[in-house]
Design an enzyme around this catalytic site. Structure first.
Site, short mmCIF file in Angstrom:
data_model
loop_
_atom_site.label_atom_id
_atom_site.label_comp_id
_atom_site.label_asym_id
_atom_site.label_seq_id
_atom_site.Cartn_x
_atom_site.Cartn_y
_atom_site.Cartn_z
N ARG A 40 -4.24 10.51 3.67
CA ARG A 40 -3.00 11.15 4.06
C ARG A 40 -2.09 11.39 2.85
NH1 ARG A 40 -0.92 14.35 7.67
NH2 ARG A 40 1.29 14.01 8.00
N ASP A 79 3.14 0.66 12.37
CA ASP A 79 1.91 0.17 11.73
C ASP A 79 1.59 -1.28 12.09
OD1 ASP A 79 1.60 2.63 10.66
OD2 ASP A 79 1.93 2.06 8.58
N ARG A 108 -0.37 15.26 12.88
CA ARG A 108 0.46 14.81 11.77
C ARG A 108 0.99 16.02 11.02
NH1 ARG A 108 -2.12 9.24 9.46
NH2 ARG A 108 0.03 8.96 8.81
N PRO A 109 2.05 16.65 11.57
CA PRO A 109 2.57 17.87 10.96
C PRO A 109 3.24 17.60 9.63
CG PRO A 109 3.99 17.15 12.76
CD PRO A 109 2.84 16.19 12.71
N ILE A 110 3.39 18.66 8.82
CA ILE A 110 4.10 18.49 7.54
C ILE A 110 5.24 19.51 7.42
CG2 ILE A 110 2.15 17.45 6.28
CD1 ILE A 110 1.82 20.27 4.99
N ASP A 111 5.72 19.97 8.59
CA ASP A 111 6.77 20.99 8.57
C ASP A 111 8.04 20.52 7.84
OD1 ASP A 111 6.67 19.34 11.04
OD2 ASP A 111 8.65 20.20 11.36
N GLN A 112 8.35 19.23 7.95
CA GLN A 112 9.57 18.73 7.29
C GLN A 112 9.41 18.67 5.77
OE1 GLN A 112 12.47 18.27 9.13
NE2 GLN A 112 11.08 19.20 10.62
N ARG A 122 -9.35 0.66 3.29
CA ARG A 122 -8.32 1.58 2.77
C ARG A 122 -7.00 0.86 2.54
NH1 ARG A 122 -6.83 5.52 6.61
NH2 ARG A 122 -5.15 5.65 5.12
N LYS A 170 0.83 -1.21 0.00
CA LYS A 170 0.00 0.00 0.00
C LYS A 170 0.86 1.26 0.00
CE LYS A 170 -2.67 2.68 3.36
NZ LYS A 170 -1.62 3.47 4.00
N ASN A 171 1.80 1.34 0.94
CA ASN A 171 2.53 2.59 1.09
C ASN A 171 3.50 2.84 -0.06
OD1 ASN A 171 1.07 3.22 3.32
ND2 ASN A 171 2.69 2.76 4.81
N CYS A 183 -5.55 8.39 8.60
CA CYS A 183 -5.82 7.86 9.95
C CYS A 183 -5.57 8.92 11.01
CB CYS A 183 -4.91 6.67 10.23
SG CYS A 183 -5.41 5.19 9.38
C1 UD1 Z 1 3.96 6.91 6.95
C2 UD1 Z 1 2.97 5.81 6.70
C3 UD1 Z 1 2.29 5.44 8.00
C4 UD1 Z 1 3.33 5.09 9.07
C5 UD1 Z 1 4.38 6.19 9.16
C6 UD1 Z 1 5.55 5.80 10.07
C7 UD1 Z 1 2.25 6.31 4.45
C8 UD1 Z 1 1.15 6.85 3.63
N1 UD1 Z 1 2.01 6.30 5.76
O1 UD1 Z 1 3.21 8.02 7.44
O2 UD1 Z 1 1.46 4.33 7.73
O3 UD1 Z 1 2.68 4.99 10.32
O4 UD1 Z 1 4.93 6.47 7.89
O5 UD1 Z 1 6.13 4.61 9.61
O6 UD1 Z 1 3.27 5.86 3.97
N2 UD1 Z 1 6.67 14.36 11.50
C9 UD1 Z 1 6.97 15.67 11.80
N3 UD1 Z 1 7.01 16.58 10.77
C10 UD1 Z 1 6.75 16.24 9.48
C11 UD1 Z 1 6.44 14.89 9.19
C12 UD1 Z 1 6.41 13.97 10.22
O7 UD1 Z 1 7.20 16.02 12.95
O8 UD1 Z 1 6.79 17.11 8.60
C13 UD1 Z 1 6.63 13.35 12.59
C14 UD1 Z 1 5.23 12.77 12.76
O9 UD1 Z 1 4.44 13.56 13.63
C15 UD1 Z 1 5.55 11.41 13.36
C16 UD1 Z 1 6.89 11.04 12.70
O10 UD1 Z 1 7.44 12.25 12.21
O11 UD1 Z 1 5.72 11.50 14.74
C17 UD1 Z 1 6.80 10.05 11.56
O12 UD1 Z 1 5.93 10.55 10.55
P1 UD1 Z 1 6.06 10.14 9.01
O13 UD1 Z 1 7.14 9.13 8.85
O14 UD1 Z 1 6.12 11.38 8.20
O15 UD1 Z 1 4.68 9.43 8.74
P2 UD1 Z 1 3.83 9.47 7.42
O16 UD1 Z 1 4.70 9.59 6.23
O17 UD1 Z 1 2.69 10.42 7.57
#
Ligand code: UD1
Length: 427
Positions: free
Chosen positions: A93, A305, A122-126, A397, A22-23, A117
């Site tokens: 997501r 997961d 779930r921030p996207i700052d990075q 999903r 899936k991912n 989910c």
């Molecule tokens: C992906 C997977 C999800 C899995 C996760 C961790 C997909 C679609 N989803 O989610 O199933 O649970 O990896 O293996 O592939 N974070 C920040 N800033 C950011 C981005 C992330 O602080 O800009 C933090 C998040 O809050 C979290 C951690 O980093 O604590 C990991 O997040 P991330 O690896 O980005 O998860 P996703 O890509 O959303």
């Protein structure tokens, strides 16, 4: 509302084939936007997240053809729209991957803040830090992420947290940027490597995927390709956990055992027997389950997961198990549902303490998110009596044909369709 009905008590026996990841699928499908040709992608799982993305591409002007159940042809040459439809983007997501892909092709994108989910903030700052490092201007007012740039330029990007999503998005934005992008502290998950392989098959120059440092030298164009996705690590892990929970012996086919090592190690500690083959893994559990401690970590650590599914299994293990969730801050919503089965679990912050009970008893429960839904199915297989699971759209999903696959292993499980109030409709 459709529900899943599970009658517990049957041991699982036989063979199951694991679907494409899936991912990986939901990163590779938007990546096809970067291609100047047609992409044939095989081993795509039939799950609703995939169909949401394919529909999004079609709405934006791409042509998508289903060749066989798991094989699609994507032609994005006619795609002109840089704004995925709000209603589709909000469903998942991974809609944020359209940002990186559209930025890489057009230098601009306008994507609603993502759904998916509910497992914590779930921030996207990075992601934004990465786009800005490449020279884009990003604005997030009004719940829409607007990205614009005259020309993306390769740059070093150091991720402050290991993020799968940010690593994917920066790769997508960088493959056609001018010059070299270096992502430090990159995520190492198998689907990051799969995306890099897909991009390289189209003519990109991505090196180091699967390590902390990914180097992307921008290329002028990408051509069409044929590519088959890797098998789903988490789907395989879920069947492994189901066998550990329900007992029995199952050969799980179409897997990469290396991707499953952290899961295999814990299941062995719990008393299951694991035999690895080249592309299959045998799981057998006949004796009692032992307690274990687990800390979720980015790959190659124990995957977050897989945590709810393992918690379900541990709810009947001998002794006290501890799960430390170090990736997501709020992944324990399913615990209240497991308690309905009689599980004894206390949560304090990121820690769950599970006191094993002798047996679970069936209950009406809710799938609070995708992996929590899988945990409810596993608990239902383990429990005495008949369990009804609602909110199963979460499960749809991410798990292809889960009911059929479990039935083939001897589980007593079925889908109960809700056709609404048929009497009124007829009247
Ligand atoms: C992906 C997977 C999800 C899995 C996760 C961790 C997909 C679609 N989803 O989610 O199933 O649970 O990896 O293996 O592939 N974070 C920040 N800033 C950011 C981005 C992330 O602080 O800009 C933090 C998040 O809050 C979290 C951690 O980093 O604590 C990991 O997040 P991330 O690896 O980005 O998860 P996703 O890509 O959303």
């Amino acid at each position: 509302m459709d529900t899943i009905i599970v009658k517990g008590g049957n041991r699982l026996k036989g063979e199951v084939n694991i679907s494409g990841a899936k991912n990986a699928a939901i990163a590779v499908i938007p990546a096809a936007i970067l291609s100047d040709g047609v992409c044939h992608i095989d081993n795509i799982p039939n799950i609703s997240d995939v169909f949401t993305e394919l529909e999004t591409l079609t709405c934006m002007g791409a042509t998508v053809k289903m060749k066989t159940a798991n094989s699609f042809e994507i032609d994005t040459r006619g795609l002109r729209n840089v704004a995925p439809p709000y209603e589709l983007a909000r469903k998942m997501r991974a809609s944020y991957y359209f940002l990186g892909a559209l930025a890489g092709r057009f230098g601009e994108a306008s994507v609603p803040m993502p759904g998916g989910c509910d497992i914590g903030v779930r921030p996207i700052d990075q992601h934004i830090k990465g786009f800005e490092a490449l020279g884009a201007k990003v604005d997030t007012t009004g719940g829409i992420i607007n990205l614009k740039s005259d020309r993306l330029l390769g740059a070093p990007v150091y991720l402050d947290v290991v993020s799968v999503g940010a690593t994917v998005n920066i790769m997508l934005a960088a493959v056609k940027a001018r010059g070299m992008t270096v992502i430090e502290n990159a995520a190492k998950e198998p689907h990051i490597v799969d995306l890099a392989n897909f991009l390289n098959t189209m003519g990109a120059d991505v090196r180091g995927a699967g390590t902390d440092t990914i180097k992307i030298r921008g290329v002028a164009s990408l051509h069409g390709c044929s590519y088959a996705l890797i098998p789903d690590q988490i789907e395989a892990g879920t069947y492994m956990a189901a066998v550990a929970g329900a007992g029995g012996e199952v050969l799980i086919n179409n897997v990469i055992p290396k991707h499953l090592e952290s899961i295999s190690a814990k299941l062995e500690e719990m008393g299951a027997e694991i035999v690895e083959y080249d592309e299959a893994i045998l799981v057998r559990r006949t004796g009692p389950l032992n307690r274990v401690n687990i800390k979720t970590m980015p790959h190659p650590g124990f995957p977050t997961d897989m945590h709810p599914q393992i918690a379900a299994v541990l709810s009947t293990a001998n002794g006290t198990s501890i799960i430390n969730e170090s990736v997501w801050e709020n992944r324990f919503k399913y615990v209240d549902e497991l308690k309905r089965f009689g599980a004894n679990i206390q949560v304090d912050g990121k820690i769950a303490v599970i006191e094993g009970v002798e047996k679970l008893k069936a209950a009406p429960v809710r799938a609070t998110d995708l992996r929590a839904g899988a945990a409810m199915i596993i608990a239902g297989l383990m429990a005495e009596g008949t369990t009804e699971i609602t909110h199963i759209h979460h499960i749809e999903r991410g798990y292809e044909n889960i009911i059929e696959k479990l039935r083939a292993l001897g589980a007593d499980i079925c889908l109960k369709k809700d056709y609404g109030d048929v009497t009124n409709a007829a009247g």
